[in-house]
Design an enzyme around this catalytic site. Structure first.
Site, PDB file in Angstrom:
ATOM      1  N   SER A  26      -9.393  -8.182  -2.491  1.00  0.00           N
ATOM      2  CA  SER A  26      -8.218  -7.446  -2.980  1.00  0.00           C
ATOM      3  C   SER A  26      -8.606  -6.234  -3.822  1.00  0.00           C
ATOM      4  CB  SER A  26      -7.272  -8.362  -3.760  1.00  0.00           C
ATOM      5  OG  SER A  26      -7.937  -8.963  -4.847  1.00  0.00           O
ATOM      6  N   ASN A 113      -5.359 -16.988 -11.837  1.00  0.00           N
ATOM      7  CA  ASN A 113      -3.919 -17.057 -11.549  1.00  0.00           C
ATOM      8  C   ASN A 113      -3.070 -16.570 -12.726  1.00  0.00           C
ATOM      9  OD1 ASN A 113      -4.917 -18.150  -9.264  1.00  0.00           O
ATOM     10  ND2 ASN A 113      -4.143 -20.227  -9.591  1.00  0.00           N
ATOM     11  N   THR A 158      34.590  13.713   3.555  1.00  0.00           N
ATOM     12  CA  THR A 158      34.514  12.282   3.878  1.00  0.00           C
ATOM     13  C   THR A 158      34.369  12.241   5.391  1.00  0.00           C
ATOM     14  OG1 THR A 158      36.902  12.046   4.145  1.00  0.00           O
ATOM     15  CG2 THR A 158      36.031  11.613   1.937  1.00  0.00           C
ATOM     16  N   HIS A 159      33.648  11.269   5.898  1.00  0.00           N
ATOM     17  CA  HIS A 159      33.349  11.196   7.346  1.00  0.00           C
ATOM     18  C   HIS A 159      32.663  12.469   7.834  1.00  0.00           C
ATOM     19  CE1 HIS A 159      36.263   7.781   7.471  1.00  0.00           C
ATOM     20  NE2 HIS A 159      36.918   8.534   6.595  1.00  0.00           N
ATOM     21  N   SER A 281       8.000  26.711  11.439  1.00  0.00           N
ATOM     22  CA  SER A 281       7.660  26.065  12.705  1.00  0.00           C
ATOM     23  C   SER A 281       6.438  26.762  13.283  1.00  0.00           C
ATOM     24  CB  SER A 281       8.845  26.187  13.672  1.00  0.00           C
ATOM     25  OG  SER A 281       8.395  26.091  15.010  1.00  0.00           O
ATOM     26  N   LYS A 287      12.284  29.737  11.965  1.00  0.00           N
ATOM     27  CA  LYS A 287      12.637  28.481  11.308  1.00  0.00           C
ATOM     28  C   LYS A 287      12.288  28.456   9.829  1.00  0.00           C
ATOM     29  CE  LYS A 287      14.255  25.296  12.847  1.00  0.00           C
ATOM     30  NZ  LYS A 287      13.681  24.182  13.606  1.00  0.00           N
ATOM     31  N   ASN A 289      12.529  25.155   7.432  1.00  0.00           N
ATOM     32  CA  ASN A 289      12.938  23.746   7.483  1.00  0.00           C
ATOM     33  C   ASN A 289      12.894  23.094   6.101  1.00  0.00           C
ATOM     34  OD1 ASN A 289      13.248  23.876  10.294  1.00  0.00           O
ATOM     35  ND2 ASN A 289      11.059  23.458  10.605  1.00  0.00           N
ATOM     36  N   GLU A 294      13.434  16.180   3.829  1.00  0.00           N
ATOM     37  CA  GLU A 294      13.345  15.299   5.006  1.00  0.00           C
ATOM     38  C   GLU A 294      12.324  14.188   4.773  1.00  0.00           C
ATOM     39  OE1 GLU A 294      13.498  17.328   8.999  1.00  0.00           O
ATOM     40  OE2 GLU A 294      13.512  19.085   7.702  1.00  0.00           O
ATOM     41  N   TYR A 321       0.322 -21.431  -7.413  1.00  0.00           N
ATOM     42  CA  TYR A 321      -0.312 -20.274  -6.788  1.00  0.00           C
ATOM     43  C   TYR A 321      -0.772 -20.582  -5.366  1.00  0.00           C
ATOM     44  CZ  TYR A 321      -3.362 -16.312  -5.915  1.00  0.00           C
ATOM     45  OH  TYR A 321      -3.935 -15.192  -5.362  1.00  0.00           O
ATOM     46  N   GLN A 326      -1.527 -12.858  -3.200  1.00  0.00           N
ATOM     47  CA  GLN A 326      -2.362 -11.664  -3.327  1.00  0.00           C
ATOM     48  C   GLN A 326      -1.717 -10.475  -2.609  1.00  0.00           C
ATOM     49  OE1 GLN A 326      -6.727 -11.928  -3.226  1.00  0.00           O
ATOM     50  NE2 GLN A 326      -6.654 -10.667  -1.383  1.00  0.00           N
ATOM     51  N   LYS A 329       0.688  -7.379  -4.230  1.00  0.00           N
ATOM     52  CA  LYS A 329       0.280  -6.046  -4.690  1.00  0.00           C
ATOM     53  C   LYS A 329       0.214  -5.058  -3.527  1.00  0.00           C
ATOM     54  CE  LYS A 329      -2.992  -8.374  -6.729  1.00  0.00           C
ATOM     55  NZ  LYS A 329      -2.231  -9.648  -6.697  1.00  0.00           N
TER      56      LYS A 329
HETATM   57  N1  ARG Z   1      -7.109 -11.652  -6.064  1.00  0.00           N
HETATM   58  C1  ARG Z   1      -6.202 -12.706  -6.348  1.00  0.00           C
HETATM   59  C2  ARG Z   1      -4.748 -12.207  -6.354  1.00  0.00           C
HETATM   60  O1  ARG Z   1      -4.565 -11.045  -6.446  1.00  0.00           O
HETATM   61  C3  ARG Z   1      -6.575 -13.317  -7.668  1.00  0.00           C
HETATM   62  C4  ARG Z   1      -5.789 -14.501  -8.026  1.00  0.00           C
HETATM   63  C5  ARG Z   1      -6.460 -15.852  -7.930  1.00  0.00           C
HETATM   64  N2  ARG Z   1      -7.146 -16.174  -6.732  1.00  0.00           N
HETATM   65  C6  ARG Z   1      -7.365 -17.434  -6.335  1.00  0.00           C
HETATM   66  N3  ARG Z   1      -8.073 -17.639  -5.275  1.00  0.00           N
HETATM   67  N4  ARG Z   1      -6.900 -18.469  -7.019  1.00  0.00           N
HETATM   68  O2  ARG Z   1      -3.805 -12.955  -6.238  1.00  0.00           O
END
Ligand code: ARG
Length: 469
Positions: A26, A113, A158-159, A281, A287, A289, A294, A321, A326, A329
Site C-alpha cells: 500500500s 490496525n 426551467t427545462h 481545436s 473554436k 472551447n 468541461e 479489521y 486497505q 485509501k
Molecule cells: N496497509 C494496511 C492498511 O492500509 C495496514 C493495516 C494493517 N494491516 C494488516 N495486515 N493487519 O490497511
C-alpha cells in the site's frame, strides 16, 4: 523484521510470491500518511514511556530519531518506490535504522490496525480543512460576480426553456448556497471523525494501562479516545461521509460548469471565458472551447465512483479489521485531491469568465419571460389566475405569430386580447419591473440580491477567520 523486511515474518519460512508482494503493497498510496504516522509515533512512544517501556533518556532518543526522519523526508520526499509493504513498515524500519533496539520497542501494544485508523483521521482532518478553504475560494469568486452584477438581468431557465428573468447575482449566489452546504457537510464529517482510535490495538484494546485520554489530547482529537476498539479499527463510515461530501460538492460543481458552458455557447453568448481557461481545436481555427469547465463536469463521475467503491468494500465485511480495508485509501485519497483540484479550477474559470451584460439584458427582455407577470397584472385587475393563465397563453400565441414580444403587441391586439388591462405594458413588463416584483425573502429582486451579497460577504469573512484560527 523478517528476512524480507516485513513486520510479521516470524512463522513464515518462504517468501511472498513476487506478484502478490507487489499486489499487496500500500506504500504507493499510503505514503501520504507518512507525516501523520510520525506524529502518531511521537505520541505513542510518549505514552509508552509513561508506562515504563522507555526511560526518559530512551524516549528522547526515540523522539530524536523521529525528528531526524521527519527532517530527512521533508528534504527528500517520501521514497514511494521503497520495497516496504506500507508506510507503517517503512517508518518502523527507518526508526530502527536511527535508534536501533529502541525502535524495535515502538510497536509495543500497538497494531497497524489502530495505527492506520489514527493516521488516516489526522490526514483527513487536514484534507477536510483544505477542501473547506477551496470551497471558500470558489464562493469568494462567485460573490464577487454577484456583487458586481447584483441587478443585472439574465434569462432564467426551467427545462432549459426561458422561464423568468433573474439577476446574474441571484444565479451566482444560488451556486454559493449549494457550495456552502458542501462546506458544512465536510465540517460535519470531520467532526464525527474527531476521536482517537490509538490504543485500540489490533481489535481488542491495548495493554500496559496506556493512557488513551492523554494520547487523544496529544494528537488533538477533540472528542477524546474512541469508545470501542472493534468499531474504531473496523469501521470506515467517516470515510464514506467525506467521500459523499466530495461527490456532492463535485455534483454541484458539475452543475455550475454546465450552466456556464451553456452560457458560453454561441446560442446564448452570455459569457466569454478568458484565454486562461479556454482551449482551441487542432482542426477548427474558430473554436474557443470551455474545456476547464468541461473537465470539472466530467471528473465528477469519478467522485461518484469513489463513493460507490468505498461503500461496496464495506458491505458484508465482518468486524473487525480485514485487509479489504486497505483499499479505502485507494478509493478516497484520489477523490479528495481531485475534488480540491476541481474546486480550484472552477474558481479560476469563474474568475476569468466575463458576462456580456448588454446581451444578457437584451435577452432577458426576449422570449416571453414576462408572461407570468402579465398574468399577475390581470390578477391585479380582478381576473382569477387560472383564467388569466389562459388569456396570456392566447396572447403569447398571437405575439409569436406576429413575431413580437408581449409588451410590443399592437394596440388593437392588446385591446382585443387583454381588455381588462389599462396599464402601460412596456413599463410593467420590462425586465427591471419583473425583477423588482420578486421582492421577497429568497427572491431575485435586486434589493434582495444586494442584501444577500452583504450576507455572503459577512459569511466569507467569518470563514476566513475560522480558517486562520
Ligand atoms: N496497509 C494496511 C492498511 O492500509 C495496514 C493495516 C494493517 N494491516 C494488516 N495486515 N493487519 O490497511
Amino acid at each position: 523484521m523478517s528476512k524480507d523486511g516485513q513486520m510479521w515474518g516470524g512463522r513464515f519460512q518462504g517468501s511472498l510470491d513476487a506478484l502478490f508482494a507487489e499486489f499487496q503493497k500500500s506504500l504507493p498510496v499510503d505514503h501520504v500518511l507518512a507525516f501523520a504516522d510520525l506524529r502518531v509515533n511521537r505520541a505513542w512512544s510518549t505514552a509508552l514511556a509513561k508506562v515504563g517501556v522507555f526511560t526518559a533518556a530512551e524516549l528522547a532518543a526515540v523522539h530524536a530519531a523521529i525528528d531526524d526522519l521527519e527532517a530527512h523526508w521533508r528534504r527528500t520526499g517520501i521514497p514511494v518506490g521503497d520495497p516496504a509493504e506500507d508506510v507503517h513498515s517503512l517508518v518502523e524500519r527507518e526508526l530502527v535504522a536511527r535508534c536501533g533496539d529502541l525502535g524495535k520497542r515502538i510497536h509495543t501494544g500497538r497494531s497497524r490496525n489502530d495505527q492506520v485508523a489514527t493516521d488516516l483521521r489526522l490526514f483527513l482532518r487536514e484534507r477536510a480543512a483544505a477542501l473547506r478553504a477551496a470551497i471558500a475560494g470558489l464562493c469568494a469568486e462567485l460573490v464577487a460576480k454577484a456583487a458586481a452584477h447584483h441587478d443585472a438581468p439574465i434569462p432564467g431557465y426551467t427545462h432549459l426553456q426561458r422561464a423568468q428573468p433573474i439577476t446574474i447575482g441571484h444565479w451566482a449566489l444560488a451556486h454559493c448556497e449549494a457550495l456552502g452546504r458542501d462546506r458544512e457537510r465536510i465540517a460535519d464529517a470531520a467532526a464525527r471523525m474527531d476521536s482517537s482510535p490509538l490504543g485500540s490495538g489490533a481489535l481488542a484494546g491495548t495493554v500496559l494501562g496506556v493512557d488513551r485520554d492523554a494520547l487523544a489530547r496529544d494528537l488533538g482529537f477533540g472528542r477524546g479516545p474512541s469508545r470501542n476498539s472493534l468499531d474504531a479499527t473496523a469501521q470506515r463510515d467517516h470515510l464514506c461521509e467525506l467521500a459523499f461530501a466530495c461527490a456532492m460538492a463535485q455534483t454541484h460543481l458539475s452543475r455550475l460548469a454546465e450552466d456556464t458552458i451553456f452560457f458560453a455557447t454561441q446560442e446564448a453568448r452570455f459569457v466569454v471565458f478568458g484565454d486562461e481557461v479556454s482551449t482551441g481545436s487542432s482542426l477548427m481555427p474558430q473554436k474557443r472551447n470551455p474545456d476547464a469547465m468541461e473537465l470539472v463536469r466530467g471528473k465528477c463521475a469519478r467522485a461518484h465512483g469513489a463513493l460507490l467503491a468505498l461503500l461496496g468494500s464495506l458491505k458484508g465485511l465482518p468486524l473487525a479489521y480485514n485487509r479489504d480495508l486497505q483499499t479505502d485509501k485507494e478509493s478516497l485519497l484520489p477523490t479528495l485531491a481531485e475534488t480540491e483540484a476541481c474546486l480550484q479550477v472552477a474558481t479560476l474559470a469563474i474568475r476569468h469568465m466575463r458576462f456580456d451584460l448588454a446581451r444578457c439584458a437584451a435577452e432577458a427582455e426576449r422570449g416571453y419571460l414576462n408572461a407570468t407577470d402579465l398574468a399577475d397584472l390581470l390578477v391585479a385587475a380582478g381576473v382569477p389566475f387560472r383564467d388569466a393563465h389562459g388569456v396570456v397563453g392566447a396572447a403569447v400565441n398571437r405575439a409569436v405569430d406576429l413575431g413580437v414580444e408581449l409588451q410590443d403587441l399592437p394596440a388593437d391586439e392588446k385591446r382585443r386580447l387583454l381588455p381588462q388591462l389599462r396599464v402601460d405594458l412596456r413599463q410593467e413588463l420590462a425586465a427591471g419591473a419583473v425583477l423588482a416584483r420578486r421582492d421577497v425573502v429568497g427572491g431575485t429582486a435586486p434589493a434582495r440580491v444586494r442584501a444577500e451579497v452583504e450576507h455572503w460577504q459577512t459569511q466569507l469573512a467569518a470563514w476566513s477567520r475560522e480558517g486562520s484560527n
